[in-house]
Motif scaffolding. Structure first.
Motif, PDB file in Angstrom:
ATOM      1  N   ALA A  44       0.781  -1.282   0.038  1.00 48.12           N
ATOM      2  CA  ALA A  44      -0.147   0.045  -0.008  1.00 48.12           C
ATOM      3  C   ALA A  44       0.774   1.273  -0.102  1.00 48.12           C
ATOM      4  O   ALA A  44       0.240   2.487  -0.294  1.00 48.12           O
ATOM      5  CB  ALA A  44      -0.858  -0.088   1.134  1.00 48.12           C
ATOM      6  N   ILE A  45       2.171   1.151   0.364  1.00 47.88           N
ATOM      7  CA  ILE A  45       3.191   2.218   0.297  1.00 47.88           C
ATOM      8  C   ILE A  45       3.166   2.855  -1.198  1.00 47.88           C
ATOM      9  O   ILE A  45       3.322   4.050  -1.177  1.00 47.88           O
ATOM     10  CB  ILE A  45       4.323   1.938   0.871  1.00 47.88           C
ATOM     11  CG1 ILE A  45       5.315   3.331   1.128  1.00 47.88           C
ATOM     12  CG2 ILE A  45       5.091   1.077  -0.130  1.00 47.88           C
ATOM     13  CD1 ILE A  45       4.766   4.018   1.981  1.00 47.88           C
ATOM     14  N   ARG A  46       2.893   2.001  -2.052  1.00 50.36           N
ATOM     15  CA  ARG A  46       2.717   2.729  -3.465  1.00 50.36           C
ATOM     16  C   ARG A  46       1.959   3.710  -3.557  1.00 50.36           C
ATOM     17  O   ARG A  46       2.075   4.537  -4.725  1.00 50.36           O
ATOM     18  CB  ARG A  46       2.770   1.502  -4.428  1.00 50.36           C
ATOM     19  CG  ARG A  46       3.677   0.499  -4.425  1.00 50.36           C
ATOM     20  CD  ARG A  46       3.512  -0.664  -5.342  1.00 50.36           C
ATOM     21  NE  ARG A  46       4.402  -1.825  -5.397  1.00 50.36           N
ATOM     22  CZ  ARG A  46       5.653  -1.871  -6.028  1.00 50.36           C
ATOM     23  NH1 ARG A  46       5.909  -0.748  -6.669  1.00 50.36           N
ATOM     24  NH2 ARG A  46       6.441  -2.717  -5.801  1.00 50.36           N
ATOM     25  N   HIS A  47       0.824   3.836  -2.989  1.00 51.06           N
ATOM     26  CA  HIS A  47      -0.213   4.711  -3.000  1.00 51.06           C
ATOM     27  C   HIS A  47       0.157   6.025  -2.307  1.00 51.06           C
ATOM     28  O   HIS A  47      -0.615   7.071  -2.602  1.00 51.06           O
ATOM     29  CB  HIS A  47      -1.671   4.372  -2.364  1.00 51.06           C
ATOM     30  CG  HIS A  47      -2.282   3.129  -3.089  1.00 51.06           C
ATOM     31  ND1 HIS A  47      -2.127   2.698  -4.335  1.00 51.06           N
ATOM     32  CD2 HIS A  47      -2.428   2.005  -2.254  1.00 51.06           C
ATOM     33  CE1 HIS A  47      -2.868   1.495  -4.518  1.00 51.06           C
ATOM     34  NE2 HIS A  47      -2.779   1.072  -3.455  1.00 51.06           N
ATOM     35  N   HIS A  48       1.394   6.015  -1.679  1.00 51.40           N
ATOM     36  CA  HIS A  48       1.788   7.337  -0.996  1.00 51.40           C
ATOM     37  C   HIS A  48       3.117   7.646  -1.364  1.00 51.40           C
ATOM     38  O   HIS A  48       3.846   8.385  -0.404  1.00 51.40           O
ATOM     39  CB  HIS A  48       1.690   6.984   0.519  1.00 51.40           C
ATOM     40  CG  HIS A  48       0.472   6.191   1.118  1.00 51.40           C
ATOM     41  ND1 HIS A  48      -0.828   7.236   1.279  1.00 51.40           N
ATOM     42  CD2 HIS A  48      -0.114   5.220   1.350  1.00 51.40           C
ATOM     43  CE1 HIS A  48      -1.923   6.436   1.560  1.00 51.40           C
ATOM     44  NE2 HIS A  48      -1.368   5.192   1.653  1.00 51.40           N
ATOM     45  N   LEU A  49       3.677   7.436  -2.442  1.00 52.73           N
ATOM     46  CA  LEU A  49       5.048   7.893  -3.060  1.00 52.73           C
ATOM     47  C   LEU A  49       5.174   9.298  -2.957  1.00 52.73           C
ATOM     48  O   LEU A  49       6.179   9.974  -3.186  1.00 52.73           O
ATOM     49  CB  LEU A  49       5.289   7.231  -4.174  1.00 52.73           C
ATOM     50  CG  LEU A  49       5.348   5.649  -4.041  1.00 52.73           C
ATOM     51  CD1 LEU A  49       5.603   5.105  -5.512  1.00 52.73           C
ATOM     52  CD2 LEU A  49       6.203   5.219  -3.305  1.00 52.73           C
TER      53      LEU A  49
END
Length: 392
Positions: free
Chosen positions: A35-40
């Motif tokens: 889910a970190i990919r949504h917060h780059l």
């Protein structure tokens, strides 16, 4: 305040602001590290994506108090990692960035290799990994079996690695392998993980899930000759020397992560427990003083390895104390909420699980006790950072 201390204070204050964006992500990243990919686009994640890349290679982080902090010193990394771990360690370790691989490149790579690696990192957010540990052998260099065998234009890489952070999503890897028997036969290579034969799978984890600790299988991965790290250096300055120096420089940052976890648990009690009885207040204050003491030890260790990277003894002391601190404080924090605290307070449960992982991240306690013992034998423990060594 001006000068180096003032710049670090300004850096700490800014990173603390960035951390406010990570704190709400804690349970989301714990459930699904991808889910970190949504917060780059978050400021903290953007900073971590290039942290450690020197300014001369094009890294231009935003100025803080008129100064650019590229994160290429152990002291800066310790400040950043403590504050972001205090916000949410899972989001921090899940973020893309050079990390261990970047430090190894800075130590050993030639100019073309640095330009290639740093250029890739600056072009887009990329995950990296540092593949040293092997199944049933740990990071014991004498038992390393991953092998590089000569092939036209370079070599083929075969073997297995395990417990490697972010390997399952890494695009660039530093992999340690053997070219011949003996300690001087170990070398490190730069690998593009899109190369056929590189396979990585995440392992099931109870704590520090954001780090995507993984296993790697290497099946005849082609490594061009120009990707051999330290090829311009003597054999004594590659391989074992490279990972020892890398760990020395990164160890204060790992210790700072543990301090950040402890501080997060302390903050949670202060914010959510409500009115405290006198004895409880004294207990919480005592934990706070202990956190402050270990934090000072970590910062001193970071300054010491910046001055002399070969001396990792104080950094080992900091890692040893900080890992124990994180576990003690997170468990004590649960005690403030009584039976069932970890069920009623999932953030505290996560902090306790993450804290336990710190014992194993970058070397368990006994490894650091050995480092300290070796420092005592050589008289390096207790010497001022950067002091000349007049021993034969």
């Amino acid at each position: 305040m001006t000068g180096p201390d003032g710049h670090l204070a300004a850096l700490r204050a800014r990173v603390r602001e960035w951390g406010a964006d990570l704190r709400p992500l804690a349970l989301e990243i714990d459930r699904d590290p991808e889910a970190i990919r949504h917060h780059l686009d978050l400021p903290a994640v953007r900073y971590l994506a290039t942290m450690g890349i020197p300014a001369e290679y094009g890294n231009e982080p935003e100025k803080i108090d008129g100064h650019r902090h590229c994160g290429d010193s152990a002291l800066e990394r310790a400040v950043v990692m403590e504050e972001l771990a205090r916000a949410d360690v899972g989001s921090m370790v899940a973020s893309p960035g050079p990390f261990l691989a970047g430090v190894a490149v800075g130590l050993c790579a030639d100019e073309r290799q640095k330009q290639w690696f740093y250029g890739r990192m600056l072009s887009e957010p990329l995950w990296t990994c540092f593949a040293l540990t092997e199944p049933d052998r740990g990071s014991d260099a004498t038992a390393l079996t991953t092998a590089l065998t000569p092939a036209p234009g370079g070599a083929l890489l075969n073997g297995e690695k395990r417990y490697v952070g972010n390997a399952s999503r890494a695009r660039l890897a530093v992999v340690f392998a053997r070219t011949r028997p003996g300690p001087l036969g170990i070398t490190a290579v730069l690998v593009d993980t899109a190369t056929p034969g590189f396979h990585a799978e995440p392992l099931d984890m109870l704590g520090l899930r954001g780090a995507r600790i993984s296993s790697i299988r290497l099946d005849s991965v082609a490594v061009p000759e120009e990707r051999f790290l330290g090829r311009h250096l003597p054999a004594s300055r590659r391989g074992v020397w490279a990972f020892v120096q890398t760990f020395n420089l990164l160890r204060p940052g790992v210790a700072a992560i543990a301090v950040g976890i402890a501080r997060a648990a302390h903050d949670y009690v202060a914010e959510h427990r409500g009115p405290l009885r006198t004895a409880e207040r004294e207990r919480l204050d005592a934990l706070g003083r202990r956190i402050d003491a270990v934090r000072h030890l970590v910062l001193n260790a970071a300054a010491a390895v910046d001055a002399r990277p070969a001396d990792g003894h104080l950094a080992s002391a900091a890692k040893l104390r900080a890992a124990r601190l994180a576990e003690d404080v997170t468990l004590a924090a649960c005690g403030f909420f009584g039976p069932g605290a970890r069920l009623a307070h999932p953030v505290l449960d996560k902090l306790a699980r993450d804290a336990r992982a710190m014992e194993f991240l970058e070397g368990a306690a006994n490894i650091h006790r050995l480092n300290l013992f070796q420092g005592l034998l050589t008289g390096k423990v207790g010497r001022a950072p950067g002091a000349a060594d007049d021993r034969p």
